[in-house]
Scaffold this active site. Structure first.
Site, PDB file in Angstrom:
ATOM      1  N   ASN A   1      65.563 -36.866  21.719  1.00 41.84           N
ATOM      2  CA  ASN A   1      64.532 -36.185  20.930  1.00 41.84           C
ATOM      3  C   ASN A   1      64.279 -36.856  19.581  1.00 41.84           C
ATOM      4  O   ASN A   1      63.974 -36.205  18.597  1.00 41.84           O
ATOM      5  CB  ASN A   1      64.890 -34.697  20.756  1.00 41.84           C
ATOM      6  CG  ASN A   1      63.759 -33.821  20.222  1.00 41.84           C
ATOM      7  OD1 ASN A   1      63.999 -32.865  19.515  1.00 41.84           O
ATOM      8  ND2 ASN A   1      62.517 -34.154  20.545  1.00 41.84           N
TER       9      ASN A   1
ATOM     10  N   CYS B   1      62.978 -35.787  26.205  1.00 41.82           N
ATOM     11  CA  CYS B   1      63.575 -37.091  26.500  1.00 41.82           C
ATOM     12  C   CYS B   1      65.078 -36.951  26.294  1.00 41.82           C
ATOM     13  O   CYS B   1      65.601 -35.836  26.295  1.00 41.82           O
ATOM     14  CB  CYS B   1      62.950 -38.208  25.667  1.00 41.82           C
ATOM     15  SG  CYS B   1      63.287 -38.136  23.890  1.00 41.82           S
TER      16      CYS B   1
ATOM     17  N   CYS C   1      62.640 -40.334  19.777  1.00 40.43           N
ATOM     18  CA  CYS C   1      61.655 -41.400  20.026  1.00 40.43           C
ATOM     19  C   CYS C   1      60.475 -40.887  20.858  1.00 40.43           C
ATOM     20  O   CYS C   1      59.431 -40.558  20.333  1.00 40.43           O
ATOM     21  CB  CYS C   1      62.291 -42.587  20.751  1.00 40.43           C
ATOM     22  SG  CYS C   1      63.513 -43.496  19.814  1.00 40.43           S
ATOM     23  N   ARG C   2      60.690 -40.817  22.166  1.00 41.19           N
ATOM     24  CA  ARG C   2      59.574 -40.529  23.067  1.00 41.19           C
ATOM     25  C   ARG C   2      59.057 -39.100  22.975  1.00 41.19           C
ATOM     26  O   ARG C   2      57.845 -38.887  22.887  1.00 41.19           O
ATOM     27  CB  ARG C   2      59.970 -40.835  24.514  1.00 41.19           C
ATOM     28  CG  ARG C   2      60.208 -42.306  24.757  1.00 41.19           C
ATOM     29  CD  ARG C   2      60.802 -42.572  26.111  1.00 41.19           C
ATOM     30  NE  ARG C   2      62.164 -42.029  26.165  1.00 41.19           N
ATOM     31  CZ  ARG C   2      62.885 -41.978  27.282  1.00 41.19           C
ATOM     32  NH1 ARG C   2      62.370 -42.411  28.417  1.00 41.19           N
ATOM     33  NH2 ARG C   2      64.119 -41.501  27.264  1.00 41.19           N
ATOM     34  N   SER C   3      59.955 -38.108  23.020  1.00 44.76           N
ATOM     35  CA  SER C   3      59.452 -36.725  23.051  1.00 44.76           C
ATOM     36  C   SER C   3      58.778 -36.294  21.747  1.00 44.76           C
ATOM     37  O   SER C   3      57.756 -35.611  21.805  1.00 44.76           O
ATOM     38  CB  SER C   3      60.526 -35.740  23.511  1.00 44.76           C
ATOM     39  OG  SER C   3      61.666 -35.779  22.702  1.00 44.76           O
TER      40      SER C   3
ATOM     41  N   ASP D   1      61.710 -46.221  27.403  1.00 37.70           N
ATOM     42  CA  ASP D   1      62.482 -45.854  26.225  1.00 37.70           C
ATOM     43  C   ASP D   1      62.499 -47.046  25.265  1.00 37.70           C
ATOM     44  O   ASP D   1      63.069 -48.084  25.589  1.00 37.70           O
ATOM     45  CB  ASP D   1      63.905 -45.480  26.638  1.00 37.70           C
ATOM     46  CG  ASP D   1      64.721 -44.914  25.488  1.00 37.70           C
ATOM     47  OD1 ASP D   1      64.292 -45.020  24.321  1.00 37.70           O
ATOM     48  OD2 ASP D   1      65.797 -44.366  25.762  1.00 37.70           O
TER      49      ASP D   1
END
Length: 163
Positions: free
Chosen positions: A16, A13, A18-20, A128
């Site tokens: 690095n 993302c 939150c999402r990933s 996000d």
């Protein structure tokens, strides 16, 4: 080469945090659940958070789902990642475009969006949650879990070969 190649997956993302890391955690759990031997990591296309732990809200949603990601540390995508990993999986189209631009010519990594692996959700980004309310992290967790399950199953089928 000795033995079969162990597949490697990198989730990417922007920062690095939150999402990933959530995708990495969800994929690790699914791979373990189905017995898929795979290397997994996550990274960001940007460098703002390098060395930082995940966002506290990401840590909280992962913990609520039984996974501790507090030890993860953000890192930035490097050119070598396109050789180390078979699959470099972006969490949205903007990061996928950045990955395409960063990818060295002739590298072996296959690029995709995480939700491309979920039938009916091809091309969709994982939202996000960074600037939104805490509930956004629950939505993100649901999305990365769906993507992780579908990708892990697809890799397991590929490794099993033809019946």
């Amino acid at each position: 080469m000795s033995g079969p190649h162990k597949p490697a997956v990198l989730f990417v993302c922007l920062g690095n945090i939150c999402r990933s890391p959530l995708a990495e955690a969800a994929f690790r759990r699914e791979a373990e659940r189905i017995g898929l031997d795979v290397a997994v990591d996550s990274a960001g296309t940007g460098d703002w958070h390098v060395g930082s732990p995940p966002d506290p809200r990401a840590i909280a949603v992962a913990l609520a789902n039984g996974i501790d990601i507090s030890g993860y540390r953000a890192r930035q995508v490097a050119p070598g990642d396109f050789e180390r990993f078979d699959h470099v999986v972006a969490l949205d189209r903007a990061n996928l475009a950045k990955l395409r631009a960063l990818r060295p010519a002739g590298s072996r990594a296959a690029l995709s969006l995480l939700l491309d692996h979920v039938p009916g959700r091809e091309g969709e980004p994982v939202a996000d949650p960074y600037y939104g309310a805490d509930e956004g992290f629950d939505t993100t967790w649901a999305d990365v879990t769906a993507g992780a399950r579908a990708l892990a199953r697809a890799l397991a089928r590929r490794l099993a070969g033809p019946e």
